[in-house]
Design an enzyme around this catalytic site. Structure first.
Site, PDB file in Angstrom:
ATOM      1  N   CYS A  74       0.772  -1.242   0.000  1.00  0.00           N
ATOM      2  CA  CYS A  74       0.000   0.000   0.000  1.00  0.00           C
ATOM      3  C   CYS A  74       0.803   1.292   0.000  1.00  0.00           C
ATOM      4  O   CYS A  74       0.705   2.106  -0.922  1.00  0.00           O
ATOM      5  CB  CYS A  74      -0.926   0.016   1.219  1.00  0.00           C
ATOM      6  SG  CYS A  74      -1.911  -1.462   1.442  1.00  0.00           S
ATOM      7  N   HIS A  79      -2.521   7.240   3.649  1.00  0.00           N
ATOM      8  CA  HIS A  79      -1.444   6.310   4.018  1.00  0.00           C
ATOM      9  C   HIS A  79      -0.062   6.812   3.614  1.00  0.00           C
ATOM     10  O   HIS A  79       0.829   6.017   3.284  1.00  0.00           O
ATOM     11  CB  HIS A  79      -1.684   4.924   3.409  1.00  0.00           C
ATOM     12  CG  HIS A  79      -1.043   3.822   4.216  1.00  0.00           C
ATOM     13  ND1 HIS A  79      -1.251   2.488   3.949  1.00  0.00           N
ATOM     14  CD2 HIS A  79      -0.203   3.864   5.276  1.00  0.00           C
ATOM     15  CE1 HIS A  79      -0.569   1.749   4.806  1.00  0.00           C
ATOM     16  NE2 HIS A  79       0.090   2.576   5.617  1.00  0.00           N
TER      17      HIS A  79
END
Length: 674
Positions: A83, A137
């Site tokens: 990610c 993120h």
């Protein structure tokens, strides 16, 4: 009243935002005429096979399938293996190992330094309205919050609505105490999400509202869905409806969302001037048992994760299933309808391509790995991948594991559980015993090693690997082209047996300075914790006898004796962990002298320092560097601590607190209180 000495650790670094004027100078002033709108839909953990137009027979995606029929499928499109790095590559146009990070670290989940320039900043300087909806993120933690300079609003986005991290890491929300917040810009609007069933519909409403509000000017909309990352969610119209199960429910609602966005463009007359890109951040998270161990503890049910067929592997691995993702691009009148591109392209190419479409320039003062792929998008005759000559590189954390050029992929040998790749090394069966060459045109599943039959191709690809290791770096070296914006660059975290500092000069050992105590009261931790206790938060094992810091394992650390305090220490492991935060509290003591002396290593930024505080926690005095009382420390990650001789003002029976990251050899004139 007594006095108390307390120790507090945070992981913070100094961030300097890039002025908008600098970007405008790089990109050129003013917005281009008839600038196209750009919408990027980025899903989380969606597998290569998880769209109808990419072969799924169970997951129904009519809107994205129609988007592909009206546009182009990219069948050989790559993200990164996990990610955070994938999002960093997307935002900067660079391999994550090249991207500068706060404190000169190399994190498992890349955190772009505030001085990195994102595609949002480039487009904003050209007059674009910019919005980030969904999972970010890419931010750095600051205490209980996030450093604004590393969050969307500090990285070029006018508007942010979404989560600072992932939605979770367990199958069900209730399987852990972790609860994600939802932010609107810097404000927490949902402190703790208890169900993800409404998130896709929520983001869809936000997306359409942004399109409506900015219909008269060019806009860049980055819609980063939290799903289908676990824990899953789906609205009542979709839950229990897919033939694939819960995972299919989530994808089918994302398909609905994509259809609503395309409809909004048509209804507002924006369809013909809007590029829409749909892709994923990495392959599917397939881990039915922890670490994919045979007979291991059950983890993710099969109907909660996607499918990478016919590719080998999955998220966190550098087989094709980990990085190759479905990608569809649509722009009526510009991108040929019903096309398919089998040339290598990647998320690192999107930033330079978007900049070119906006007639903006990517920053010219740094290396950009991505390339303008408009010839591929527009179906140019004879258009070839811009990565054929130099290669496209497969990294797992800071470890280079493979390269692709044309149809050839060379995979380097690796252990089944390599320590340098961190937690992604937990999977059984991911090792490679010998140098392996695959022809992906004939062997998309990477089943047959043909290295012996094609020695010339092996040599050609090995030369690309060598060039990448020199430029970008690897787990055991720092690349010449890797960026470090903070003073005194450090080796990458997670490297095996680091040998040199950046620039090639040998790292020197740091010796204890032999300072004499300033008084009769002294904390050296040689007897253990010296009576200090964890009052708040959690640490791995802060009272440690390690000889060196993680990034300088071959260079002894200048502790006073055998033991010192290091809040990033993990018991029994050579690596550190900057996520540990909390308060270490000493036994109460009465400070009687005029000065105190201690060894301290801290971070860059005004919120990492040494402080003396009273019982209520009010700061009485700060001191960090030698001769610089009141200044923030700038020592995080160094192989040594600095000696501070701090004025001990406000003497008397007042509680005291010391705040920092590494600490040893405190002395003063005083006595322990009852």
């Amino acid at each position: 009243m007594t006095r108390t000495a307390r120790f507090f650790a945070v992981s913070l670094a100094l961030h300097v935002s890039v002025p908008a004027t600098v970007l405008a100078e790089k990109a050129g002033a003013g917005a281009p005429a008839r600038a196209p709108n750009i919408i990027l839909i980025f899903t989380d953990d969606q597998g290569y096979n998880d769209l109808g137009c990419f072969g799924s027979e169970k997951i129904k995606t009519p809107h994205i399938d129609r988007m592909a029929a009206e546009g182009m499928r990219f069948t050989d499109f790559y993200a990164q293996a996990v990610c955070g790095p994938s999002r960093a590559a997307l935002m900067t146009g660079c391999y994550p190992i090249r991207v500068a990070e706060p404190g000169n670290r190399k994190n498992q989940h890349t955190i772009p330094h505030a001085d990195e320039i994102t595609i949002a900043e480039v487009l904003k300087a050209r007059g674009y309205a910019t919005a980030c909806l969904g999972k970010w993120h890419l931010g750095e933690r600051r205490g209980d919050g996030w450093d604004p300079a590393t969050m969307p609003n500090g990285q070029g986005f006018d508007y942010f609505y979404g989560t600072p991290l992932y939605n979770g890491f367990t199958v069900k929300v209730g399987d852990t105490k972790f609860r994600s917040p939802i932010l609107r810009n810097g404000e927490v609007v949902v402190p703790a999400v208890g169900s993800w069933d409404g998130i896709t519909a929520d983001y869809t409403r936000e997306a359409i509202a942004f399109i409506e509000a900015n219909r008269e000017k060019p806009f860049f909309l980055y819609l980063a869905h939290n799903l289908p990352h676990i824990p899953l969610g789906a609205g009542p119209e979709f839950k229990g409806k897919s033939d694939y199960g819960f995972y299919g429910d989530a994808i089918e609602e994302i398909d609905w969302s994509t259809g609503e966005i395309l409809k909004a463009l048509r209804e507002r007359g924006l369809d013909d001037n809007t590029l829409v890109v749909y892709t994923s951040d990495n392959g599917p998270w397939i881990e039915e048992t922890h670490g994919a161990k045979a007979g291991g503890k059950p983890f993710i049910p099969r109907d909660h994760s996607g499918t990478a067929d016919p590719l080998r592997g999955y998220k966190m691995l550098t087989w094709e299933g980990g990085l190759r993702v479905p990608c569809v691009m649509r722009w009526p009148g510009k991108i040929p309808a019903g096309g398919a591109c089998a040339e290598v392209a990647a998320t690192i190419d999107l930033a330079p391509t978007f900049a070119a479409l906006a007639e903006a320039a990517m920053p010219g003062d740094r290396i950009i790995d991505g390339r303008d792929i408009r010839p591929l998008m527009f179906g140019g005759e004879g258009a070839r991948s811009p990565h054929d000559e130099a290669g496209f590189f497969y990294y797992r954390y800071t470890t280079l594991e493979a390269v692709r050029s044309g149809s050839w992929k060379l995979v380097l040998p690796r252990l089944d559980h390599p320590a340098q790749v961190g937690w992604s090394g937990r999977f059984d069966g991911s090792g490679v015993g010998e140098l392996s060459l695959f022809n992906l045109r004939d062997d998309i599943g990477e089943a047959k090693n043909v290295a012996a039959e094609h020695p010339a191709e092996v040599r050609r690809l090995q030369a690309m690997i060598a060039a990448a290791r020199d430029d970008l770096g690897d787990h055991d070296r720092i690349g010449k082209g890797a960026r470090f914006f903070d003073p005194e660059p450090k080796p990458s975290r997670g490297r095996a047996k680091p040998k040199v500092e950046v620039g090639g000069s040998p790292a020197k050992a740091a010796a204890y300075d032999g300072a004499k105590p300033l008084g009769n009261l002294r904390f050296t931790f040689e007897g253990g914790d010296d009576g200090w206790t964890v009052a708040e938060g959690a640490f791995g094992d802060p009272f440690t006898d390690r000889d060196a810091l993680p990034n300088h394992r071959a260079q002894p650390f200048n502790k006073e004796g055998k033991r010192f305090v290091f809040t990033g220490h993990q018991a029994g492991r050579p690596t550190g962990d900057d996520r540990f935060t909390g308060v270490l509290q000493s036994p109460p003591f009465i400070l009687k002298g005029d000065r105190a002396s201690f060894l301290v290593g801290g971070g860059s930024g005004a919120q990492t320092y040494v402080a003396l505080c009273d019982a209520a926690g009010k700061e009485l005095r700060r001191a960090s560097e030698p001769g610089q009382p009141g200044a923030p420390a700038r020592r995080l990650g160094r192989r040594r601590m600095e000696r501070a001789n701090a004025p001990a003002q406000n003497r008397g029976p007042q509680p005291r607190r010391l705040e920092h990251v590494t600490f040893d050899d405190f002395s003063c004139e005083g006595e322990l209180a009852e």
